[in-house]
Design a protein around this motif. Sequence first.
Motif, PDB file in Angstrom:
ATOM      1  N   HIS A 236       0.829  -1.218   0.000  1.00 40.39           N
ATOM      2  CA  HIS A 236       0.000   0.000   0.000  1.00 40.39           C
ATOM      3  C   HIS A 236       0.863   1.267   0.000  1.00 40.39           C
ATOM      4  O   HIS A 236       0.441   2.305  -0.524  1.00 40.39           O
ATOM      5  CB  HIS A 236      -0.939  -0.002   1.200  1.00 40.39           C
ATOM      6  N   SER A 237       2.052   1.191   0.572  1.00 36.67           N
ATOM      7  CA  SER A 237       2.922   2.371   0.616  1.00 36.67           C
ATOM      8  C   SER A 237       3.586   2.649  -0.727  1.00 36.67           C
ATOM      9  O   SER A 237       3.999   3.785  -1.002  1.00 36.67           O
ATOM     10  CB  SER A 237       4.001   2.194   1.690  1.00 36.67           C
ATOM     11  N   VAL A 238       3.693   1.617  -1.579  1.00 32.06           N
ATOM     12  CA  VAL A 238       4.398   1.764  -2.854  1.00 32.06           C
ATOM     13  C   VAL A 238       3.434   1.939  -4.022  1.00 32.06           C
ATOM     14  O   VAL A 238       3.674   2.758  -4.913  1.00 32.06           O
ATOM     15  CB  VAL A 238       5.318   0.539  -3.100  1.00 32.06           C
ATOM     16  N   PHE A 239       2.338   1.184  -4.008  1.00 32.00           N
ATOM     17  CA  PHE A 239       1.458   1.116  -5.181  1.00 32.00           C
ATOM     18  C   PHE A 239       0.129   1.824  -4.958  1.00 32.00           C
ATOM     19  O   PHE A 239      -0.359   1.926  -3.830  1.00 32.00           O
ATOM     20  CB  PHE A 239       1.154  -0.346  -5.526  1.00 32.00           C
ATOM     21  N   GLU A 240      -0.443   2.292  -6.051  1.00 34.07           N
ATOM     22  CA  GLU A 240      -1.827   2.750  -6.077  1.00 34.07           C
ATOM     23  C   GLU A 240      -2.681   1.660  -6.722  1.00 34.07           C
ATOM     24  O   GLU A 240      -2.243   1.006  -7.672  1.00 34.07           O
ATOM     25  CB  GLU A 240      -1.960   4.053  -6.867  1.00 34.07           C
ATOM     26  N   GLY A 356       6.146  -8.068 -16.305  1.00 37.64           N
ATOM     27  CA  GLY A 356       6.900  -8.022 -15.063  1.00 37.64           C
ATOM     28  C   GLY A 356       7.916  -9.141 -14.948  1.00 37.64           C
ATOM     29  O   GLY A 356       7.960 -10.036 -15.782  1.00 37.64           O
ATOM     30  N   PRO A 357       8.768  -9.017 -13.888  1.00 39.59           N
ATOM     31  CA  PRO A 357       8.775  -8.023 -12.815  1.00 39.59           C
ATOM     32  C   PRO A 357       9.395  -6.692 -13.269  1.00 39.59           C
ATOM     33  O   PRO A 357      10.055  -6.632 -14.297  1.00 39.59           O
ATOM     34  CB  PRO A 357       9.635  -8.666 -11.721  1.00 39.59           C
ATOM     35  N   HIS A 358       9.194  -5.670 -12.429  1.00 41.74           N
ATOM     36  CA  HIS A 358       9.620  -4.324 -12.789  1.00 41.74           C
ATOM     37  C   HIS A 358      10.421  -3.694 -11.659  1.00 41.74           C
ATOM     38  O   HIS A 358      10.270  -4.063 -10.496  1.00 41.74           O
ATOM     39  CB  HIS A 358       8.399  -3.456 -13.103  1.00 41.74           C
ATOM     40  N   HIS A 359      11.251  -2.747 -12.014  1.00 36.76           N
ATOM     41  CA  HIS A 359      12.070  -2.046 -11.027  1.00 36.76           C
ATOM     42  C   HIS A 359      11.286  -0.817 -10.553  1.00 36.76           C
ATOM     43  O   HIS A 359      11.311   0.231 -11.195  1.00 36.76           O
ATOM     44  CB  HIS A 359      13.405  -1.634 -11.644  1.00 36.76           C
ATOM     45  N   VAL A 360      10.603  -0.959  -9.427  1.00 36.08           N
ATOM     46  CA  VAL A 360       9.675   0.096  -8.989  1.00 36.08           C
ATOM     47  C   VAL A 360      10.390   1.393  -8.646  1.00 36.08           C
ATOM     48  O   VAL A 360       9.758   2.461  -8.630  1.00 36.08           O
ATOM     49  CB  VAL A 360       8.827  -0.376  -7.781  1.00 36.08           C
ATOM     50  N   ASN A 361      11.698   1.342  -8.393  1.00 38.60           N
ATOM     51  CA  ASN A 361      12.412   2.568  -8.031  1.00 38.60           C
ATOM     52  C   ASN A 361      12.564   3.535  -9.196  1.00 38.60           C
ATOM     53  O   ASN A 361      12.896   4.705  -8.988  1.00 38.60           O
ATOM     54  CB  ASN A 361      13.805   2.228  -7.490  1.00 38.60           C
ATOM     55  N   ILE A 362      12.351   3.064 -10.423  1.00 35.55           N
ATOM     56  CA  ILE A 362      12.525   3.958 -11.572  1.00 35.55           C
ATOM     57  C   ILE A 362      11.183   4.292 -12.222  1.00 35.55           C
ATOM     58  O   ILE A 362      11.131   4.741 -13.366  1.00 35.55           O
ATOM     59  CB  ILE A 362      13.510   3.380 -12.600  1.00 35.55           C
ATOM     60  N   SER A 363      10.104   4.073 -11.490  1.00 40.73           N
ATOM     61  CA  SER A 363       8.781   4.414 -11.995  1.00 40.73           C
ATOM     62  C   SER A 363       8.595   5.927 -12.049  1.00 40.73           C
ATOM     63  O   SER A 363       9.087   6.663 -11.186  1.00 40.73           O
ATOM     64  CB  SER A 363       7.710   3.796 -11.093  1.00 40.73           C
ATOM     65  N   ASP A 364       7.880   6.381 -13.065  1.00 44.90           N
ATOM     66  CA  ASP A 364       7.542   7.799 -13.178  1.00 44.90           C
ATOM     67  C   ASP A 364       6.279   8.034 -12.349  1.00 44.90           C
ATOM     68  O   ASP A 364       5.161   7.898 -12.843  1.00 44.90           O
ATOM     69  CB  ASP A 364       7.317   8.163 -14.642  1.00 44.90           C
ATOM     70  N   GLY A 365       6.462   8.355 -11.080  1.00 45.76           N
ATOM     71  CA  GLY A 365       5.328   8.475 -10.160  1.00 45.76           C
ATOM     72  C   GLY A 365       5.034   7.134  -9.511  1.00 45.76           C
ATOM     73  O   GLY A 365       5.773   6.156  -9.664  1.00 45.76           O
ATOM     74  N   HIS A 366       3.938   7.069  -8.777  1.00 38.00           N
ATOM     75  CA  HIS A 366       3.572   5.837  -8.088  1.00 38.00           C
ATOM     76  C   HIS A 366       3.169   4.770  -9.106  1.00 38.00           C
ATOM     77  O   HIS A 366       2.313   5.002  -9.953  1.00 38.00           O
ATOM     78  CB  HIS A 366       2.399   6.071  -7.133  1.00 38.00           C
ATOM     79  N   PRO A 367       3.774   3.576  -9.032  1.00 34.95           N
ATOM     80  CA  PRO A 367       3.280   2.480  -9.872  1.00 34.95           C
ATOM     81  C   PRO A 367       1.897   2.065  -9.401  1.00 34.95           C
ATOM     82  O   PRO A 367       1.546   2.258  -8.229  1.00 34.95           O
ATOM     83  CB  PRO A 367       4.298   1.366  -9.637  1.00 34.95           C
ATOM     84  N   ILE A 368       1.105   1.522 -10.305  1.00 35.22           N
ATOM     85  CA  ILE A 368      -0.229   1.085  -9.924  1.00 35.22           C
ATOM     86  C   ILE A 368      -0.332  -0.424 -10.094  1.00 35.22           C
ATOM     87  O   ILE A 368       0.456  -1.057 -10.800  1.00 35.22           O
ATOM     88  CB  ILE A 368      -1.327   1.784 -10.748  1.00 35.22           C
ATOM     89  N   ILE A 369      -1.310  -1.011  -9.406  1.00 31.40           N
ATOM     90  CA  ILE A 369      -1.600  -2.431  -9.576  1.00 31.40           C
ATOM     91  C   ILE A 369      -3.029  -2.556 -10.088  1.00 31.40           C
ATOM     92  O   ILE A 369      -3.918  -1.783  -9.718  1.00 31.40           O
ATOM     93  CB  ILE A 369      -1.395  -3.227  -8.271  1.00 31.40           C
ATOM     94  N   ARG A 370      -3.222  -3.538 -10.945  1.00 35.80           N
ATOM     95  CA  ARG A 370      -4.511  -3.711 -11.598  1.00 35.80           C
ATOM     96  C   ARG A 370      -4.860  -5.202 -11.602  1.00 35.80           C
ATOM     97  O   ARG A 370      -4.008  -6.057 -11.882  1.00 35.80           O
ATOM     98  CB  ARG A 370      -4.443  -3.183 -13.039  1.00 35.80           C
ATOM     99  N   GLY A 371      -6.081  -5.517 -11.258  1.00 34.44           N
ATOM    100  CA  GLY A 371      -6.522  -6.903 -11.281  1.00 34.44           C
ATOM    101  C   GLY A 371      -6.667  -7.410 -12.702  1.00 34.44           C
ATOM    102  O   GLY A 371      -7.140  -6.696 -13.587  1.00 34.44           O
ATOM    103  N   LEU A 372      -6.232  -8.655 -12.935  1.00 36.42           N
ATOM    104  CA  LEU A 372      -6.294  -9.262 -14.269  1.00 36.42           C
ATOM    105  C   LEU A 372      -6.909 -10.649 -14.187  1.00 36.42           C
ATOM    106  O   LEU A 372      -6.483 -11.483 -13.382  1.00 36.42           O
ATOM    107  CB  LEU A 372      -4.890  -9.358 -14.885  1.00 36.42           C
ATOM    108  N   ASP A 373      -7.905 -10.891 -15.046  1.00 33.15           N
ATOM    109  CA  ASP A 373      -8.529 -12.217 -15.110  1.00 33.15           C
ATOM    110  C   ASP A 373      -7.605 -13.233 -15.764  1.00 33.15           C
ATOM    111  O   ASP A 373      -7.752 -14.436 -15.546  1.00 33.15           O
ATOM    112  CB  ASP A 373      -9.843 -12.157 -15.898  1.00 33.15           C
TER     113      ASP A 373
END
Length: 478
Positions: A236-240, A356-373
Amino acid sequence: MGIIRKKARIGIVTIGHRLYWSQFPGLEEELKGYGRQFEQIIEGYEVEIVSAGFVDDMATSFTAAEKLKNSDLDLLFCYLSTYVTSAVATGVITNAEVPTVLVALQPRHALDYANTTTYMQLVNDNVCALPEVSGVLLRTGKPAAGMVVGTLNEDPRARRELQEWCRAASVKRAFKRSKIGYLGHTYEGMYDMHSDPTAFTASFGAHVQMLEMCDLAKMVHSATKQQINDKLDEIHSVFEIAEPYIDPITRLVKPEDLEWAAKVAVGMDRLIVEQNLVGMAYYYRGLDGNEYERIASNMTLGNSLLTGKGVALAGEADLKTCAAMLIMDRLGAGGSFSELHPCDFHDDIVLVGHDGPHHVNISDGHPIIRGLDLFHGKSGSGIGVEFSIKAGPVTLLSISQNQDGSYRLIATEGESIKGAIPRTGNTNTRCNFNRGTAEFVESWCMAGPTHHFALGVGHVNSQLKKTASLMNLELHIV
C-alpha cells in the motif's frame, strides 16, 4: 527485508621514481600526499579500498603486487604520480593479476609558465609515462582495462570516469561468488531464452542454483500473519490500486487477491534469503488452476518490490536478462524486465514494457496495480503492475549469445517520453532512440538481441563499456 549489496574491492597503488628524491628534496613527500588524496576520492564511491601504498623501485613493486594479488580485488587503480619507469609500474600490474586502470591526474590545471621550475614540472608530469606503461602492458599481453587523465581537483569528467569504474567493479563483485536462482524452465518455444548454466558461470562468475516450485511453496506456506500484514503495508505504501479499465480482462483488485499476492511475496523474500540469491530467473506453466499455478501467477507484485531492492528477478526463466537487470541495477540505472511493444509511428516512439517483474524505483510516479482475469499467453490470474519509466534518458541492455555460445552485451541509449500508455496491467514506456522508430527497430533487431532486455534510466553506455572491459565480455553498441 534487508538486501546486502557487496561492495567492490578496489586496489590502489601510487607509483613514483626513486631517482628524483635525492635531486629534489620534498618531492617524494608531496607526491605521496597526492596519492593519499586520490585514495580519499575513491573511498567516497562506496567501495572497499586496499592500499598498496607508494612504490618507487622494483623491490617495493614486487611487494605491492604480492599484497594486491592476495586481496581478492575487482579492479586496480595505478596512480602515476610523476614520470615513472614502465618496469616499476608493470611490475605491480602484471604480477597483481587484476584488471587495471592507469590514472594520471596532475595537481594543477596548468603550469605557471613564467615561474615553472623542474620541480613543478615533475609534480605535474603524470601523463609523461602513460604511453610507456600502456605500450609495455600491450606488449606483455595484459593491456590496461582503461585510463583516466585529467586533474586531481575540480575535474568533473575525471571524477565521473573514476566513479563509473567503481560502479563497473561493483557489477563484477555482484556476480563474484554469488548465486542466481533458476526456478522451473523457459517459456516453451523461446529459443533465445535458453542458456547453459556452465557457460553462464564461466562468463559471469555466478553459480546458477537450480530450484523447484516446492522450494517456493514451502516458504509461502510458512508465511506468518504478521509477515503478510507487514507486506500488505509495504504494498500500500508503494502502489496505487487501479479500477478496471476498458480491457475486458481487467478486474477489481479484491482483498483476497492482495492477501494472496502478499503471502507469495513473503515466500519469495524468504526464499531469496535462505538461498542467498542475488537474482532469480523463473517460470512455471501451471495446470488446471493448481497450487503452483496460483503461486506462479502472483509473483509479479512481490518480485517487483524485490527488484527495486536490488534482487534481479526475470520472468519466463530468462537467465540472460536476469544478468542484464543485475548489471543495470548495480550501475545505478535500475533495470526493469522489458521487451518491444507496439510502435507509434505518428509520435515516432516505440512502447517498451512487459508483464513483469519491474524495477519500482525507476517508476515515473507511483506504480499502480490492476486486477487481471488472465495473463496473456500464460496460466492463472492475479495482479498486474503498471507504470512508465521516469521521463528522460534511458538505456536498453540485452545479453545475447554468439554462434560459438559466447555471451554478448547489446546496448543502446534513448529517451523516455511522457505520454499515454495502454492501461492493461503491464509496464509501458514511450521510448525514442534519436532516429526513426522503424530504423531503430531494424538496427536493434539486426544486432541479434534476445527479445527481452533490461530497461534502465540514464545513459550508461560509458559504464557498460567499462563493465565489459572488467568482465571480459563483448559489447555491441547500437
